[in-house]
Design a protein around this motif. Structure first.
Motif, PDB file in Angstrom:
ATOM      1  N   MET A  77       0.831  -1.200   0.000  1.00 34.69           N
ATOM      2  CA  MET A  77       0.000   0.000   0.000  1.00 34.69           C
ATOM      3  C   MET A  77       0.868   1.254   0.000  1.00 34.69           C
ATOM      4  N   ASN A  81       0.956   4.062  -2.951  1.00 29.43           N
ATOM      5  CA  ASN A  81       0.742   5.476  -2.639  1.00 29.43           C
ATOM      6  C   ASN A  81       1.872   6.335  -3.180  1.00 29.43           C
ATOM      7  N   ARG A  86      -3.573   3.676  -5.959  1.00 27.95           N
ATOM      8  CA  ARG A  86      -4.381   3.142  -4.863  1.00 27.95           C
ATOM      9  C   ARG A  86      -4.618   1.660  -5.103  1.00 27.95           C
ATOM     10  N   ASN A  88      -7.009  -1.964  -3.528  1.00 27.99           N
ATOM     11  CA  ASN A  88      -8.062  -2.444  -2.644  1.00 27.99           C
ATOM     12  C   ASN A  88      -8.411  -3.876  -3.033  1.00 27.99           C
ATOM     13  N   TYR A 100      -5.441  -2.685  -8.317  1.00 30.67           N
ATOM     14  CA  TYR A 100      -4.651  -1.490  -7.975  1.00 30.67           C
ATOM     15  C   TYR A 100      -4.383  -0.696  -9.243  1.00 30.67           C
ATOM     16  N   GLN A 749      -1.561  14.234   1.441  1.00 36.22           N
ATOM     17  CA  GLN A 749      -0.881  13.165   0.711  1.00 36.22           C
ATOM     18  C   GLN A 749       0.222  12.536   1.552  1.00 36.22           C
ATOM     19  N   GLN A 829      -3.647  12.817  -9.961  1.00 33.36           N
ATOM     20  CA  GLN A 829      -5.009  12.652  -9.449  1.00 33.36           C
ATOM     21  C   GLN A 829      -5.905  13.807  -9.873  1.00 33.36           C
TER      22      GLN A 829
END
Length: 926
Positions: A77, A81, A86, A88, A100, A749, A829
């Motif tokens: 993770m 990052n 991201r 999950n 991911y 962040q 993002q």
């Protein structure tokens, strides 16, 4: 050849490794994202009977290190990052899904790391204990979730031989070592049994050529365990005779009044392409005049109804008719049941109506033709699952395919809609009970349906002829987008005059026959008091209820609309096929002023809204604090309990007088975006203006205020009915500009993975833990939040303070390379391409709401993100989190159920907290 929609410009490559692993590669040339997903055909149904929740634990454990990338040195993770991405995963009844995404330049190292999940997981004992504790926290967090509580009753009252009956989530009670196995041994055996190539699918999306992705996959996934040719044993029946023809009374925590009629029909899985259930759902669930819903509503028994399928395990299918009951309906359930079966018995005897199915089929064809692409991370997750469900040619088209009603299935399904195959679940706060479910402590009672009632229901017929839906006038005739002839890069103003602003942009990117129209109305007569705000909310509910039947054909044809309250009044959002949307918008706007409501209707909707607001006391404590924070920091915002208190004594006459004057003065701001040309947009704008200003005067905007924290620490405490403790720390920017926005976004962040690792993973304070960028209007802010089932508020706050004090040491670990990755990840993002017309419309509308009239705010923020250096960031962070003589400049909100603790604190209600706080504050200069 994979069947794709006409707007899908992506390339697809399907192949299979020697091991049997099936793979799909998606080439997305206009993206800067690399995404991957693996789906495994194993879920809760595959848990050992004596170890429920093992599959869920396995899902958690694959993120906790591998033999190649140990957990102590390589946290996946954290890696993701740092690569601007991201990750999950989820576990359902029959599947697991891991996915991911990252910036594309990190494709190879991230895929190598991800691939080891499915080859050599570490399963360290320390991490197992840590994740069991996390699952226990997750379980406790959801113990008051009404869906989970009802679902457990469903499990305890079905066939105990079916795997659905097992507890699926797991907790500290079930995930423990026993005399035969350690949990580690169980995890390893479970992994080795199900994580084989024939039982898995892999989907990768990348901006480079499919062959390049294929080479990467062959490099890192070639050693997936070879197929074992797993053969699943046939499932036993989900329900046996003793589970049917029963009534199950359930006592919810919230004030819910609902009856769910569940019938057991033949599975539709063998004939997935027919989707015959769509026809049956429309027959029973439509809301036009003459529908079952109208029949029950007109009798005062119900104020909501839905119909559709539940679990389909390949052997049988649950068909649910869910009825939201009025008080009268909950007290006269037999009358409701008799009318419901009268309707069902009548539709069983009518001829097949092909236009109902054909309309659904046409809409499905249009929807597939103009499918809007999903984000790469969402797309790979979906496709990896669909590869288990459909032939590869239909992996995209399968959900939209409607090959024609299977008349044999439909005949069997209609024949099964009888009292003998019924499970009637009744939820009311007054329900009697003699059982309490094991894990979620849900009170319930199960009893056989009365034989005389069943006979009466079986013979019931409608007193008047059945009315089926007429052919739908809103089905679009034009299914292609207009030629693009208005090429402005951003929305432009069509109208700008006193009290009226209307924006327009023709879509040139997605080329869909769709559109979005937003209409925001500032209503000065809705403002000033909580009572007025409550009556405005009631107006929205009554209006939406009043026009359900009238507007159902438009919604069924994909013309959706919603009315929602905002700080200054209300907003209407319309979306769907553009050809007939303008006429529908005019229709709904005219309905705003008709006020066709009776005192009976007023009382029913008022009680429904009051119940909804009072149920807010049962929401998660952290969510309650988020809501409280928003009320404190803005004007014209009121907590649900305050609104309920004011609405409870509003009489019909007062409300009617209020509504007469609600639209006397209006400030209008609207946006028309999508498949319209300039001439059409001008006409739509004029129609909107005329609809609203025929009997209204223009007004200025209602002022939006944000309250500013002074140089002090604020602390307030709320009581809650939930056993968990929650704490929020809010930090507010001292200026409102793009520089401060960039600063707070960057700060989050950095802080977000630190807070997650320190407060959740290491200290295990709870399952709902983290930090978030938290703007109010234009004012930047940041929150740290924790909801805990094992700590008190002082322990939690001490841990937050400890984290804040250690932040400088975390910042010292950053170097220029890591800092650059953080900056670029955030910029990616913010600049992520809109993947749908909806996302694009939302972005423009949000910019308009934030007064970003030139649509350049995002570019300015990204510019500052690039310019802020690491030393400057550290210096600013030290100023924001500096502890002064009075403490930190922050707002601390806490909540607790413990009366002993509450007595030690200054506990007042939400309104008093808000008033006290706002009286001490200044206003942010917006």
């Amino acid at each position: 050849m994979i069947k794709t929609s006409k707007h899908d410009k992506q390339n697809y490559l399907h192949f299979q490794l020697d091991s049997g692993l099936r793979i799909l590669v998606v080439e997305t040339p206009n993206s800067n994202r690399f995404a991957a997903a693996v789906a495994i055909k194993a879920g809760h149904f595959n848990d050992p009977q004596d170890c429920p929740g093992l599959t869920h634990l396995l899902e958690h454990m694959l993120f906790q290190g591998t033999e190649v990338f140990p957990s102590q040195t390589h946290d996946f993770m954290h890696v993701v990052n740092n690569c601007g991405g991201r990750a999950n995963a989820w576990t359902s009844q029959e599947y697991m899904n891991f996915y991911y995404d990252v910036n594309a330049q990190f494709a190879e190292p991230s895929l190598q790391h991800f691939s080891r999940f499915f080859v050599c997981p570490e399963f360290s004992q320390e991490k197992i204990e840590q994740e069991v504790a996390a699952i226990e926290s997750e379980f406790k967090l959801k113990q008051r979730d009404e869906i989970r509580r009802l679902n457990e009753v469903h499990k305890e009252t079905c066939n105990s031989e079916h795997p659905f009956s097992q507890f699926s989530v797991g907790n500290a009670e079930t995930l423990v070592d026993n005399s035969f196995y350690t949990i580690r041994q169980r995890l390893m055996e479970h992994f080795e049994h199900y994580f084989t190539a024939d039982n898995m699918t892999l989907v990768v999306s990348a901006p480079f050529a499919c062959e390049e992705s294929k080479n990467l996959i062959e490099t890192y996934f070639e050693d997936i365990a070879v197929s074992k040719s797993l053969k699943s044993a046939p499932l036993p029946p989900l329900f046996v005779a003793e589970n049917l023809a029963v009534q199950i009374d359930v006592r919810p925590l919230k004030n819910i009044k609902r009856a769910i009629y569940t019938f057991i029909l033949p599975s539709e899985e063998p004939d997935y392409s027919a989707k015959s259930i769509t026809y049956l759902s429309c027959l029973i669930g439509h809301e036009c005049d003459g529908s079952l819903y109208c029949l029950l509503k007109d009798a005062g028994l119900a104020n909501g109804l839905t119909a559709g399928c539940g679990l389909d395990d390949g052997e049988s299918l649950e068909f649910n008719i869910s009825v939201q009951l009025t008080d009268y309906g909950s007290q006269n359930l037999d009358k409701l049941s008799e009318r419901l079966f009268a309707y069902i018995n009548t539709i069983r005897e009518i001829d097949f109506a092909p236009h109902i199915y054909n309309e659904k089929k046409k809409l499905a064809e249009i929807a597939f033709l103009h499918m809007e692409p999903a984000k790469p991370i969402e797309w790979v997750s979906q496709l990896s699952l669909k590869m288990h469900q459909y032939p590869i040619e239909e992996v995209i088209h399968g959900d939209y395919q409607m090959s024609g009603v299977n008349r044999d299935w439909l005949k069997q399904a209609l024949a099964a809609l009888t009292p003998e195959s019924l499970r009637l679940v009744v939820l009311t706060p007054e329900s009697k009970f003699d059982h309490i479910s094991h894990y979620y402590q849900t009170p319930y009672r199960i009893s056989r349906l009365d034989r005389e009632d069943m006979q009466k229901w079986a013979s019931a017929r409608l007193a008047t002829p059945l009315k089926l839906p007429e052919p739908n006038p809103y089905i679009p005739d034009r299914v292609e987008a207009l030629d693009s002839c208005h090429a402005d890069n951003e929305p432009q103003k069509l109208i700008e005059e006193n009290g009226v602003t209307v924006w327009f942009k023709q879509d040139q990117k997605f080329r869909l026959p769709h559109g979005h129209i937003y209409v925001s109305l500032d209503l000065p007569n809705s403002q000033g008091t909580a009572r007025k705000h409550a009556m405005t909310r009631l107006f929205i509910e009554i209006m939406m209820d009043d026009v359900i039947s009238e507007n159902y054909p438009a919604e069924a044809a994909g013309l959706c609309y919603n009315i929602s309250p905002h700080q200054g009044g209300l907003t209407l959002h319309f979306n769907g096929y553009s050809q007939k949307q303008a006429a529908f918008v005019s229709r709904v706007l005219s309905q705003l002023r008709l006020r066709r409501f009776t005192e009976q209707n007023f009382n029913q909707i008022k009680q429904k809204l009051l119940a909804s607001w009072r149920n807010h006391q049962h929401i998660k404590p952290a969510n309650a604090l988020f809501s409280q924070l928003s009320c404190m920091l803005q004007n014209n915002q009121f907590a649900s309990d305050i609104l309920a208190q004011h609405l409870s004594d509003v009489e019909f006459g007062e409300y009617a007088e209020f509504v007469v004057h609600l639209f006397d003065r209006v400030n209008l701001e609207a946006m028309i975006f999508g498949d319209w040309d300039m001439a059409q947009a001008i006409q739509i704008a004029e129609d909107i203006r005329k609809s609203l200003y025929t009997r209204s005067k223009s007004a200025g905007e209602v002022a939006r205020k944000v309250f500013a924290l002074q140089e002090q620490e604020y602390s307030y405490h709320l009581t809650t009915s939930h056993s968990d403790v929650a704490v929020i720390n809010y930090f507010q920017a001292d200026e409102v500009n793009e520089y401060k926005t960039a600063l707070y976004m960057l700060l989050n962040q950095i802080l977000s993975p630190i807070a997650f690792h320190d407060l959740r993973k290491e200290k295990q304070l709870g399952y709902m833990v983290g930090s978030a960028y938290f703007p109010i209007n234009l004012c930047p802010g940041l929150i740290i939040y924790i909801q805990s089932d094992n700590k008190n508020i002082w322990d939690i706050q001490d841990n937050i303070d400890d984290l804040l004090e250690k932040l400088p040491s975390y910042f010292e670990q950053l170097d220029e390379e890591k800092w650059s990755n953080i900056q670029q990840g955030l910029i990616h993002q913010l600049n992520e391409q809109d993947t749908s017309l909806r996302a694009c419309a939302q972005r423009y509308w949000m910019s308009i709401g934030l007064k970003d009239k030139n649509f350049r705010r995002r570019d300015k923020i990204c510019g500052w993100i690039t310019d802020i250096g690491l030393e400057e960031m550290i210096e600013q962070a030290q100023l924001i989190f500096a502890k002064k003589e009075y403490g930190y400049k922050r707002l601390v909100l806490t909540s607790n159920q413990d009366q002993a603790i509450n007595q030690q604190l200054d506990v007042v209600n939400s309104f008093e907290i808000t008033r006290h706080f706002q009286n001490q504050c200044g206003l942010v200069n917006l």
